[in-house]
Design an enzyme around this catalytic site. Structure first.
Site, PDB file in Angstrom:
ATOM      1  N   ALA A  27       0.855  -1.196   0.000  1.00 37.49           N
ATOM      2  CA  ALA A  27       0.000   0.000   0.000  1.00 37.49           C
ATOM      3  C   ALA A  27       0.880   1.231   0.000  1.00 37.49           C
ATOM      4  CB  ALA A  27      -0.940   0.008   1.212  1.00 37.49           C
ATOM      5  N   THR A  38       4.729   4.329   3.107  1.00 38.74           N
ATOM      6  CA  THR A  38       4.482   3.138   2.303  1.00 38.74           C
ATOM      7  C   THR A  38       4.397   1.946   3.243  1.00 38.74           C
ATOM      8  OG1 THR A  38       5.715   4.091   0.459  1.00 38.74           O
ATOM      9  CG2 THR A  38       5.343   1.722   0.416  1.00 38.74           C
ATOM     10  N   ASP A  41     -10.344  11.092  11.717  1.00 36.16           N
ATOM     11  CA  ASP A  41     -10.367  10.846  10.269  1.00 36.16           C
ATOM     12  C   ASP A  41     -11.129   9.558   9.959  1.00 36.16           C
ATOM     13  OD1 ASP A  41      -9.872  11.442   7.627  1.00 36.16           O
ATOM     14  OD2 ASP A  41      -7.893  10.525   7.603  1.00 36.16           O
TER      15      ASP A  41
END
Length: 762
Positions: free
Chosen positions: A24, A30, A143
């Site tokens: 991902a 990363t 979030d």
């Protein structure tokens, strides 16, 4: 940063974590699959991007990175992705996280469009359970959105990406002047008052539930500013406005979560979960089954909604009668080059990559039936057969209870998500189930007859063997993509079709395929460049492991402008055109009409460029460069004999660098140019160096009075000053009686001869 740090695959971090592959990519880090060789388990390692670790705001990003580790590690809950370890590797901070087998909720949203009330409330209850654990220790996530809600291979929620989380007592929406979070899910007080609260997390959960039921968020806009304005100044409409017939208690619960005023929402996730647990036992079966039809299915349905967990979505074109529908789910085209096969992925990064950093999605779910296929039935008594409208397919709906014996107990698991049996079926459903029994018997009889016929053909004349080995049973037929129009009687290529859509078609038809990727200037990213065989209707042999080869476009190949291309002292800056060509750009134009002479830029270096140095652009992006013509050529002015001021004016006008020195000259007046290092008329360039000798005039000496001195002594004194001496007179006593010059006297005449001083000796 070393190249090894930039590509950690194959390396072992701290002698413990062996990095396997990238899985991902986010804006901050990363994520890699790795093996913890000490504990012999698979983990996910999240490594900060090099450019952030070396940037001007390194301290802020490192703080956010470490805050994520502390926030997640402080929460013990099965619905939170666990953080095991943290450290630094080659100057880059990293987190070692739980390796989650699954996809994020956004993947399932894209796949299904809408969800039933039962599935929605199950996901929301598990999300609230995880947030309740966070809120209990004072952590606000900040979030919450579908991209950060992972669904593991058992279908249970695990919340990830606590990179924006902070302690509730110090949480604000922004610490650097930047708006944090995702506009579609932001609570009004976050936008207006810069405060992130526990109730703000609940608002985001409510928007997510609204989207799962309705198929879209309540406020949409191409402009994020307009969207956040709506959140601040408009109430979230009731989900019942777009889902007519939904139970009012479900709509009221979502309205409570999405109330505009903070105090009108539950106090925290625990309160919201308690409220959910209070009203769910009161829901009847129709309420649990309610699901809004996706827009593309509504056109064929008599009702705008149907009470089903998995809606009656129009089935794809029927595959050949001999094919078995696989339980594979189409996913997105990977971002990196590689190949894929049905049922598994072999490309690095082929797992759907979350859109936000830190989402530790690592592998696709275990085979999950797509909405157009019949779900796997695990309990025959918990299955209702719903007969669809004419022209659609009959689908089995699995309503088995959602509890999982492998999942740790938590309050959300006590929600009364129902099972369906004959006793609690609606009357019409019972009738359909009864009617279905003779249909099944007829179906079994037909299958038996078909099998017997095939056996008879094989035994009698080999016709069945021909069908299987040489006839239609021996090959697959390349299907037509849904977004490609074919003309009758003409070859129809699969080129240009959407790969994500066509992949689903191939999976349904059980056609094996392999995928590679290529850059293309003509085919959009994610579309098919070509296939082999290439045309609709072509045959793919079922023998010899044949397959359909698919080449998918990665879009236009990118190239990066060298960041030092405007530095005339660098290798790239000395030859910008060659540097752009080496970088891969193919549409570079030199505008000679704009080129100018320069005192500072050497010839051929960059004067201007139409793009920013360091920018990454499509390789065929038009780039216009203007090169320097370098210093202008000039002729050396004639300055010898001119005054120093006149000479300097002429040389400055020619933009030459001048140095001067002084010397006595018996012919050139003081202050005038005696000589220059370059002859007049010679070709020079701006900035070239020229040396001038400026006259100090004739050399002078002070002649002393030697009258009365001995002739020889006087002669030596004058000769030492550079004069010639001549004597006259009787020279009886040897004493100087007179001398021809005294005081300041030229040492030489205009011809360079020494001045003669005459002494009269007595």
């Amino acid at each position: 940063m070393s190249e090894a740090a930039a590509t950690p695959e194959g390396q072992t971090i701290e002698g413990r974590y062996r990095v396997i592959r990238r899985i991902a990519e986010g804006g901050m880090a990363t994520v890699y699959e790795a093996v913890d060789e000490r504990l012999e388990r698979t983990v996910a390692i999240k490594i900060m991007h090099t450019q952030l670790a070396q940037g001007a705001h390194r301290a802020q990003f490192v703080e956010r990175f470490r805050r994520e580790a502390k926030s997640a590690a402080s929460i013990a809950n099965p619905h939170i992705v666990q953080v095991y370890d943290t450290g630094e590797f080659n100057g880059l901070d990293y987190l070692v996280m739980e390796y989650v087998h699954g996809v994020n909720l956004r993947h399932d949203m894209n796949l299904q469009g809408t969800f039933s009330v039962r599935e929605t409330l199950r996901v929301i209850s598990e999300t609230l359970d995880g947030l309740a654990a966070a809120h209990r220790v004072g952590v606000v996530h900040r979030d919450i959105k579908p991209e950060n809600i992972l669904l593991n291979d058992r279908g249970h929620v695990q919340i990830t990406d606590f990179g924006l989380a902070k302690a509730a007592s110090q949480a604000t929406l922004s610490s650097t002047g930047m708006l944090l979070g995702t506009a579609a899910y932001l609570a009004p007080e976050m936008i207006e008052n810069n405060q992130a609260t526990k109730q703000g997390d609940l608002y985001s959960v409510g928007i997510m539930a609204w989207e799962m039921l309705a198929g879209d968020v309540p406020f949409t806009s191409d402009n994020p500013v307009t969207m956040v304005f709506k959140h601040v100044h408009e109430d979230v409409p009731s989900v019942a406005t777009v889902c007519p017939g939904i139970d009012p208690r479900v709509a009221a619960f979502i309205a409570h979560l999405t109330a505009r005023a903070v105090n009108d929402r539950p106090a925290d996730a625990a309160d919201a979960l308690h409220e959910l647990q209070q009203f769910t036992p009161q829901l009847d079966m129709a309420a649990w089954q309610y699901r809004k039809l996706p827009d593309d299915a509504r056109q064929d349905a008599h009702e705008s909604t149907v009470p089903a967990l998995v809606g009656t979505i129009p089935a794809p074109p029927a595959p050949p009668a001999t094919q078995v529908l696989p339980n594979t789910v189409p996913d997105t085209v990977p971002d990196t080059a590689g190949s894929e096969e049905n049922g598994s992925t072999t490309a690095a990064g082929a797992t759907p990559v979350p859109s936000t950093p830190g989402a530790a999605v690592t592998t696709p779910l275990a085979p999950v039936p797509p909405v157009q296929n019949t779900p796997v039935v695990t309990d025959q008594t918990a299955t209702q057969v719903i007969t669809s409208q004419p022209g659609s397919t009959t689908q089995s709906i699995d309503l088995a209870a959602v509890s999982d014996p492998d999942m740790p107990s938590s309050p959300s698991h006590n929600l009364p998500f129902p099972t369906i049996s004959a006793q609690n079926m609606p009357h019409s459903a019972q009738h359909n189930a009864q009617v279905d029994r003779p249909r099944k018997s007829h179906k079994a009889l037909i299958i038996t007859l078909v099998v017997a016929l095939v056996v008879a053909l094989c035994a009698g004349g080999g016709g069945g063997a021909w069908w299987y080995y040489l006839g239609p049973g021996s090959y697959w037929t390349v299907p037509q993509p849904t977004d490609v129009t074919c003309v009758q009687g003409e070859a129809c290529s699969t080129a240009g079709a959407s790969w994500s859509t066509y992949k689903s078609t191939l999976n349904v038809a059980n056609i094996p395929f392999k995928v590679s990727q290529q850059y293309s200037d003509d085919v959009a990213q994610g579309a098919i460049i070509t296939t082999s065989p290439k045309n609709v209707g072509d045959h793919i042999s079922k023998r010899n492991n044949d397959h359909l080869s698919v080449v998918v476009s990665r879009g236009v190949k990118p190239a990066t402008v060298p960041s030092d291309i405007d530095d005339p002292n660098s290798a790239n800056g000395k030859d910008p055109l060659a540097a752009l060509q080496a970088a891969g750009f193919t549409n570079v134009t030199r505008d000679e009409s704009q080129e100018q002479y320069s005192q500072t830029l050497p010839e051929g270096t960059l004067q201007s460029i139409s793009v920013e140095p360091g920018a990454t652009l499509p390789h065929n992006e038009k780039i216009t460069v203007v090169l320097s013509k370098g210093p202008m050529p000039v002729a050396m002015p004639d300055v010898v004999g001119k005054t120093q001021d006149e000479a300097m004016a002429a040389l400055n006008e020619a933009k030459l660098k001048v140095t001067t020195s002084e010397a006595y000259d018996d012919k050139v007046p003081a202050g005038s140019v005696v000589s220059a290092s370059v002859n007049a008329g010679s070709q020079l360039h701006w900035g070239d160096a020229v040396s001038l000798v400026i006259s100090k005039g004739p050399e002078m000496a002070n002649v002393p009075n030697v009258v009365g001195q001995n002739k020889d002594a006087a002669t030596k004194t004058l000769q030492a000053l550079g004069f010639d001496v001549k004597t006259t007179g009787l020279n009886i006593l040897g004493l100087v009686q007179q001398q021809s010059a005294t005081g300041q006297t030229r040492l030489r005449d205009e011809n360079g001869k020494k001045t003669v001083i005459t002494l009269t000796v007595v």
